[in-house]
Design a protein around this motif. Structure first.
Motif, PDB file in Angstrom:
ATOM      1  N   GLN A   1       6.854  -5.576  -4.070  1.00 43.80           N
ATOM      2  CA  GLN A   1       7.923  -5.158  -5.210  1.00 43.80           C
ATOM      3  C   GLN A   1       8.061  -3.521  -5.170  1.00 43.80           C
ATOM      4  N   HIS A   2       9.167  -3.410  -5.209  1.00 42.21           N
ATOM      5  CA  HIS A   2       9.760  -1.916  -5.043  1.00 42.21           C
ATOM      6  C   HIS A   2       9.899  -1.611  -6.520  1.00 42.21           C
ATOM      7  N   LYS A   3       9.121  -0.410  -7.002  1.00 39.95           N
ATOM      8  CA  LYS A   3       9.107   0.004  -8.295  1.00 39.95           C
ATOM      9  C   LYS A   3       9.041  -0.978  -9.337  1.00 39.95           C
ATOM     10  N   LEU A   4      10.135  -0.776 -10.117  1.00 41.58           N
ATOM     11  CA  LEU A   4      10.031  -1.749 -11.400  1.00 41.58           C
ATOM     12  C   LEU A   4      11.072  -2.607 -11.104  1.00 41.58           C
ATOM     13  N   ALA A   5      11.640  -3.061 -10.006  1.00 42.98           N
ATOM     14  CA  ALA A   5      12.780  -3.931  -9.761  1.00 42.98           C
ATOM     15  C   ALA A   5      12.428  -5.204 -10.259  1.00 42.98           C
ATOM     16  N   GLN A   6      13.323  -5.919 -10.680  1.00 42.36           N
ATOM     17  CA  GLN A   6      12.982  -7.300 -11.316  1.00 42.36           C
ATOM     18  C   GLN A   6      13.120  -8.398 -10.257  1.00 42.36           C
ATOM     19  N   GLU A   7      13.837  -8.195  -9.076  1.00 43.40           N
ATOM     20  CA  GLU A   7      14.009  -8.887  -8.005  1.00 43.40           C
ATOM     21  C   GLU A   7      13.020  -8.562  -6.858  1.00 43.40           C
ATOM     22  N   VAL A   8      12.142  -9.763  -6.567  1.00 45.81           N
ATOM     23  CA  VAL A   8      11.213  -9.435  -5.315  1.00 45.81           C
ATOM     24  C   VAL A   8      11.769  -9.860  -4.085  1.00 45.81           C
ATOM     25  N   ALA A   9      11.462  -9.289  -3.038  1.00 44.52           N
ATOM     26  CA  ALA A   9      11.695  -9.778  -1.591  1.00 44.52           C
ATOM     27  C   ALA A   9      11.000 -11.118  -1.359  1.00 44.52           C
ATOM     28  N   GLN A  10      11.788 -11.888  -0.503  1.00 42.94           N
ATOM     29  CA  GLN A  10      11.068 -13.016  -0.090  1.00 42.94           C
ATOM     30  C   GLN A  10       9.995 -12.800   0.836  1.00 42.94           C
ATOM     31  N   ALA A  11       8.884 -13.588   0.611  1.00 44.83           N
ATOM     32  CA  ALA A  11       7.730 -13.431   1.361  1.00 44.83           C
ATOM     33  C   ALA A  11       7.787 -14.094   2.679  1.00 44.83           C
ATOM     34  N   ALA A  12       7.690 -13.395   3.637  1.00 46.76           N
ATOM     35  CA  ALA A  12       7.982 -13.808   5.071  1.00 46.76           C
ATOM     36  C   ALA A  12       6.390 -14.127   5.617  1.00 46.76           C
ATOM     37  N   PRO A  13       6.320 -15.039   6.447  1.00 50.14           N
ATOM     38  CA  PRO A  13       4.770 -14.989   6.899  1.00 50.14           C
ATOM     39  C   PRO A  13       4.702 -14.096   8.055  1.00 50.14           C
ATOM     40  N   CYS A  14       3.280 -13.429   8.277  1.00 44.55           N
ATOM     41  CA  CYS A  14       2.896 -12.325   9.086  1.00 44.55           C
ATOM     42  C   CYS A  14       1.633 -12.607   9.621  1.00 44.55           C
ATOM     43  N   ARG A  15       1.251 -12.039  10.731  1.00 49.90           N
ATOM     44  CA  ARG A  15      -0.034 -12.177  11.264  1.00 49.90           C
ATOM     45  C   ARG A  15      -0.871 -11.013  11.340  1.00 49.90           C
ATOM     46  N   LEU A  16      -2.123 -11.237  11.080  1.00 53.03           N
ATOM     47  CA  LEU A  16      -3.045 -10.220  10.897  1.00 53.03           C
ATOM     48  C   LEU A  16      -3.318  -9.678  12.472  1.00 53.03           C
ATOM     49  N   LEU A  17      -3.280  -8.511  12.678  1.00 57.87           N
ATOM     50  CA  LEU A  17      -3.376  -7.960  14.133  1.00 57.87           C
ATOM     51  C   LEU A  17      -4.588  -7.162  14.357  1.00 57.87           C
ATOM     52  N   PRO A  18      -5.328  -7.141  15.621  1.00 59.45           N
ATOM     53  CA  PRO A  18      -6.262  -6.461  15.709  1.00 59.45           C
ATOM     54  C   PRO A  18      -6.120  -5.069  15.493  1.00 59.45           C
ATOM     55  N   GLY A  19      -7.160  -4.463  15.180  1.00 57.41           N
ATOM     56  CA  GLY A  19      -7.330  -2.912  14.462  1.00 57.41           C
ATOM     57  C   GLY A  19      -7.233  -3.206  12.950  1.00 57.41           C
ATOM     58  N   SER A  20      -7.166  -4.179  12.289  1.00 59.83           N
ATOM     59  CA  SER A  20      -7.371  -4.319  10.864  1.00 59.83           C
ATOM     60  C   SER A  20      -8.807  -4.081  10.922  1.00 59.83           C
ATOM     61  N   THR A  21      -9.173  -3.405   9.345  1.00 54.98           N
ATOM     62  CA  THR A  21     -10.573  -2.955   9.182  1.00 54.98           C
ATOM     63  C   THR A  21     -10.779  -3.078   7.740  1.00 54.98           C
ATOM     64  N   LEU A  22     -12.210  -3.604   7.473  1.00 59.31           N
ATOM     65  CA  LEU A  22     -12.663  -4.074   6.327  1.00 59.31           C
ATOM     66  C   LEU A  22     -13.892  -2.973   6.023  1.00 59.31           C
ATOM     67  N   TRP A  23     -13.908  -2.338   4.930  1.00 60.15           N
ATOM     68  CA  TRP A  23     -14.981  -1.462   4.359  1.00 60.15           C
ATOM     69  C   TRP A  23     -15.228  -1.870   3.068  1.00 60.15           C
ATOM     70  N   ALA A  24     -16.357  -1.535   2.504  1.00 57.70           N
ATOM     71  CA  ALA A  24     -16.796  -1.928   1.182  1.00 57.70           C
ATOM     72  C   ALA A  24     -15.674  -1.855   0.059  1.00 57.70           C
ATOM     73  N   GLY A  25     -14.911  -0.633   0.249  1.00 56.13           N
ATOM     74  CA  GLY A  25     -13.914  -0.363  -0.838  1.00 56.13           C
ATOM     75  C   GLY A  25     -12.626  -0.287  -0.485  1.00 56.13           C
ATOM     76  N   LEU A  26     -12.386  -0.663   0.905  1.00 53.45           N
ATOM     77  CA  LEU A  26     -11.010  -0.592   1.403  1.00 53.45           C
ATOM     78  C   LEU A  26     -10.722  -1.687   2.395  1.00 53.45           C
ATOM     79  N   LEU A  27      -9.473  -2.073   2.281  1.00 56.15           N
ATOM     80  CA  LEU A  27      -9.134  -3.085   3.342  1.00 56.15           C
ATOM     81  C   LEU A  27      -7.954  -2.214   3.961  1.00 56.15           C
ATOM     82  N   MET A  28      -7.937  -2.284   5.317  1.00 52.59           N
ATOM     83  CA  MET A  28      -6.901  -1.795   6.115  1.00 52.59           C
ATOM     84  C   MET A  28      -6.241  -2.836   6.703  1.00 52.59           C
ATOM     85  N   LEU A  29      -5.287  -3.548   6.492  1.00 47.23           N
ATOM     86  CA  LEU A  29      -4.735  -4.850   6.951  1.00 47.23           C
ATOM     87  C   LEU A  29      -3.417  -4.483   7.788  1.00 47.23           C
TER      88      LEU A  29
END
Length: 162
Positions: free
Chosen positions: A83-111
């Motif tokens: 959702q960009h800024k305070l726009a009322q209209e939200v873009a349609q959610a398209a399916p996506c794949r999680l790629l190698p290189g995603s990182t999970l830490w205790a306080g941060l998820l880099m997807l």
């Protein structure tokens, strides 16, 4: 056990504060070579570089205000909506794949995600962007998705903690 989770990721106050401080420090450091030009070889060049870094941090501060919604189904299908800024209209959610290189830490998820259109997007989820329960549920669901992908291919790298 189902891994279904839905979370609204708000802009991180920690990230916005850090970017504001970085912009202010770079702006202040741009004044140092101009105040004592004899101490530096190319004071205008140093000041210009500091101003460029301040402008970059300020630009990142402005663009860091997008709200995202992450939906993960019980089967591991992931959708990311922006959702960009305070726009009322939200873009349609398209399916996506999680790629190698995603990182999970205790306080941060880099997807690292790739949509059906082939576009690769990095989604950063800071711990202060969602509630503690949502953060934990997201981390568990992302680990489960990564485990499903690891059966087919080498998903994890040695230095990644996913």
């Amino acid at each position: 056990m189902s891994i279904a989770v839905s979370a609204v990721v708000k802009p991180s106050r920690l990230l916005r504060g850090t970017l504001a401080v970085a912009a202010a420090i770079h702006l202040a450091m741009a004044c140092v070579p101009l105040a004592a030009p004899g101490a530096f070889r190319a004071p205008w060049l140093i000041a210009a570089c500091c101003l460029a870094a301040a402008a970059g941090a300020a630009g990142a501060l402005v663009s860091a205000g997008n709200k995202r919604r992450i939906d993960i189904s019980g089967l591991g299908e992931m959708r990311v909506t922006v959702q960009h800024k305070l726009a009322q209209e939200v873009a349609q959610a398209a399916p996506c794949r999680l790629l190698p290189g995603s990182t999970l830490w205790a306080g941060l998820l880099m997807l690292l995600t790739r949509g059906d259109d082939g576009k690769t997007v990095v989604v950063a989820v800071f711990a202060d962007s969602v509630s503690a329960e949502e953060f934990r549920a997201l981390a568990v669901a992302i680990r489960a998705i990564g485990g499903q992908e690891a059966q087919d291919q080498v998903f994890f790298r040695l230095h990644k903690i996913l």
